[in-house]
Design an enzyme around this catalytic site. Structure first.
Site, PDB file in Angstrom:
ATOM      1  N   GLY A  81      49.875  16.544  19.514  1.00 36.65           N
ATOM      2  CA  GLY A  81      50.601  17.033  18.392  1.00 36.65           C
ATOM      3  C   GLY A  81      49.859  17.644  17.051  1.00 36.65           C
ATOM      4  N   LYS A 202      41.971  13.124  16.329  1.00 34.94           N
ATOM      5  CA  LYS A 202      43.031  13.689  15.620  1.00 34.94           C
ATOM      6  C   LYS A 202      44.219  12.899  15.896  1.00 34.94           C
ATOM      7  CE  LYS A 202      45.986  15.243  17.775  1.00 34.94           C
ATOM      8  NZ  LYS A 202      47.115  15.512  18.616  1.00 34.94           N
ATOM      9  N   ASP A 205      49.300   9.638  13.509  1.00 37.08           N
ATOM     10  CA  ASP A 205      49.656   8.320  13.696  1.00 37.08           C
ATOM     11  C   ASP A 205      48.652   7.310  13.269  1.00 37.08           C
ATOM     12  OD1 ASP A 205      51.534   9.768  14.829  1.00 37.08           O
ATOM     13  OD2 ASP A 205      51.500   8.828  16.841  1.00 37.08           O
ATOM     14  N   MET A 250      57.698   9.483  11.465  1.00 37.22           N
ATOM     15  CA  MET A 250      56.740   9.473  12.698  1.00 37.22           C
ATOM     16  C   MET A 250      55.622   8.484  13.173  1.00 37.22           C
ATOM     17  SD  MET A 250      55.704  13.513  13.718  1.00 37.22           S
ATOM     18  CE  MET A 250      57.091  14.156  14.970  1.00 37.22           C
ATOM     19  N   GLY A 251      55.215   8.471  13.857  1.00 36.28           N
ATOM     20  CA  GLY A 251      54.161   7.616  14.496  1.00 36.28           C
ATOM     21  C   GLY A 251      54.659   6.847  15.757  1.00 36.28           C
ATOM     22  N   ARG A 427      53.510  16.909   9.475  1.00 29.64           N
ATOM     23  CA  ARG A 427      52.332  17.236  10.602  1.00 29.64           C
ATOM     24  C   ARG A 427      51.684  18.393  10.661  1.00 29.64           C
ATOM     25  NH1 ARG A 427      54.255  16.273  16.876  1.00 29.64           N
ATOM     26  NH2 ARG A 427      54.598  18.499  16.665  1.00 29.64           N
TER      27      ARG A 427
END
Ligand code: FBP
Length: 556
Positions: A81, A202, A205, A250-251, A427
């Site tokens: 991602g 990277k 999260d 997100m995560g 993101r």
């Protein structure tokens, strides 16, 4: 191509490096510590990584660099991602290479690891990289989630690095991608191929971290972007006073993003998946927690509020976790066959195979959520939690429960829920100053690790609560972060995810404040990321990082 004024000005931002690596590269030499061990399953991992297991931690010191002036050919892959700052990692590698020898070359593999397998690449020139400095996204070369796992794929990767005469490949990725980097490093060494493999941490999260990797890049910018949006919604809620907002963040697995966003904004309710798993909290109990806040606030005349829900929550609620694990195993037995089924056939197949307890949990879900659990797995065999609408599930269940409480005369307020999912908005955001500097430093460090002849290492930059000049660069052997886990129904070496530590300061700070947040309106409105202005608004790192690595005043 038209570009925004801000982007134009950000091209000219000079990303900072730690002082210790900012001088002439010929004067930076490697220093190695003691051999290391994996986190667990050491004997098995030693067998799998015969040549790369247990390497020492690496740092840098002033001294003659033996490879000084050498020309290198390096390949780079963006994997998984998007995370803000990826372009700066590439800029850091590029500038390091050119500083060492202007004839060095950098090749960017297109579309993630598949670019390496298929030999698809672009040579990154100064003209190209200068258009991407300090910008968000991964569009310079694209990213992908292909996992290099079959012998054919490993062999194809080997053919590509031989063809390009690569001295090294840098894999910019999360835990799964860096596990792949470790496997590639071992594979190349086993076959006597010179190509070194270096990883860069990277993921928005924030779950690729440990003592030496204080944060994965992109977390800072993503969570600041979400916190800005949450703060805006809070201000709207506090103005209109009529909606309860359920916001999923997100995560994939860990709740670091949600916890940091909560520390920045003070929501009325916020769930941390790791706590839920620890307490074995059921879905019904989560709904009771929300209803408790709604009722208390309604009694104060406040029929509005904000609930934060981590994306991975469903995988931590015990009955859902067991259900998802069973579905994963059923799908893994014949994933191609399963994916070829119609949604109805998928459902029938799963129902037939589930144990009675899992079947009960499956049947209790609304049809849309049950269907979302059967969506295609990602290439690593994981359910795609970003596609499961947990925020809607909780909002609907809360509505039903409140209706019952109203009948009982316990609740007299009004409840109008709205749902949101903040994920992709953060993101690919333009990196904060912190991520711009951190990413550039990670890329430059990756070059120095290559120039030092290391393979199977993750680029590391520490001491992040201090100014960039005081950061400490080095390399961490990838095998040090590994253990064995079940994937696709069998045991595989993987880098262990760092989940939220319930004994850590960030969680404890949140836990100490949440009862007050549940009842009162304590919202904080962080505002947008700033690039220019006072350092305390432009350059500060996350509250998580500060609480973990520096004593700060507790949040009230
Ligand atoms: P990485 O682990 O690859 O960094 O990806 C993180 C993430 O953004 C998760 O937060 C989210 O669950 C997932 O990617 C979404 O995946 P996709 O990009 O395939 O929609």
């Amino acid at each position: 191509m038209e570009i925004s004024t801000l982007q134009k000005i950000r091209y000219n931002y000079y990303a900072k490096l730690p002082d210790e690596i900012s001088g002439n590269v010929s004067g930076i030499s490697i220093k190695l510590g003691e051999p290391t061990e994996a986190l667990a399953d050491r004997a098995e991992l030693k067998e799998i990584f015969k040549l790369t297991y247990g390497k020492p931690i690496a740092g840098f010191t002033a001294g003659k660099n033996e490879t000084s002036g050498q020309q290198f050919n390096v390949g780079v892959i963006l994997s998984g991602g998007q995370a803000p700052g990826g372009h700066n990692v590439i800029a850091g590698i590029f500038d390091g290479l050119k500083k060492g020898n202007s004839e060095s070359r950098l090749f960017g593999f297109s579309g993630g690891p598949s670019g390496l397998i298929e030999g698809k690449y672009t040579e990154i020139t100064a003209q190209i990289i200068n258009r991407y400095r300090n910008t968000g996204g991964f569009d310079i070369i694209g990213s992908g989630r292909t996992k290099i796992e079959t012998p054919e794929q490993f062999n194809a990767a080997l053919e590509t690095v031989k063809k390009l005469n690569l001295d090294a490949v840098v894999v910019i990725g999360g835990d799964d991608s860096n596990t792949n980097a470790a496997l590639l490093a071992e594979y190349f060494l086993e076959r006597g191929v010179k190509t070194q493999v270096i990883g860069c941490p990277k993921t928005i999260d924030g779950d690729l971290k440990n003592e030496f990797i204080e944060a994965s890049f992109g977390f800072d910018t993503a969570v600041k972007t979400y916190s800005e949006l949450i703060g805006n919604i809070m201000r709207d809620a506090n103005s209109a006073k009529k909606y309860w907002h359920f916001i999923k963040l997100m995560g994939r697995t860990a709740s670091h993003i949600t916890l940091e966003a909560a520390l920045q904004t003070h929501p009325n309710v916020c769930f941390i998946s790791e706590e839920i798993a620890g307490h074995g909290t059921s879905l019904g109990e989560l709904v009771n927690t929300i209803c408790d806040s709604v009722c208390k606030r309604a009694a104060n005349g406040e029929n509005f509020g904000v609930v934060l829900v981590p994306e991975g929550l469903v995988e931590f609620v015990p009955e859902m976790k067991a259900l998802i694990a069973e579905i994963n195993d059923i799908v893994a037995r014949d994933s191609a066959g399963f994916e070829a089924h119609t949604p109805e056939k998928k459902r029938a197949h799963i129902i037939k195979e589930l144990t009675p307890a899992a079947r009960e949990a499956f049947d209790s879900l609304p049809d849309d959520i049950a269907g979302q659990l059967l969506n295609e797995r990602d290439p690593h065999g994981n359910v795609q939690v970003s596609l499961i609408e947990t925020e809607k599930l909780l909002a609907n269940m809360t509505k039903k429960r409140l209706a019952a409480l109203k009948k009982e005369g316990v609740y007299k307020g009004k409840f109008a829920p709205l749902t949101h999912f903040f994920g992709y908005e953060g993101r690919a955001a333009a990196p904060s100053n912190f991520d711009a500097d951190y990413c550039y430093s990670l890329g430059f460090t990756a070059f120095l690790l290559i120039a030092s002849g290391l393979t199977g290492y993750l680029s590391s930059v520490r001491n992040l609560c201090k100014g960039a000049g005081d950061w400490i660069a080095g390399g961490i052997p990838l095998t040090m972060m590994m253990n064995l886990e079940r994937r696709h129904g069998s045991s595989k070496p993987v880098i262990k995810k760092a989940l939220v530590d319930l004994k850590g300061k960030p969680f404890k700070t949140f836990a100490a404040a949440r009862a007050q947040w549940a009842e009162k309106t304590c919202f904080v409105y962080p505002g947008a990321i700033q690039y220019f202005g006072p350092s305390e608004v432009c350059d500060t790192c996350t509250i998580t990082l500060r609480l973990e690595h520096e004593a700060v005043k507790p949040v009230s």
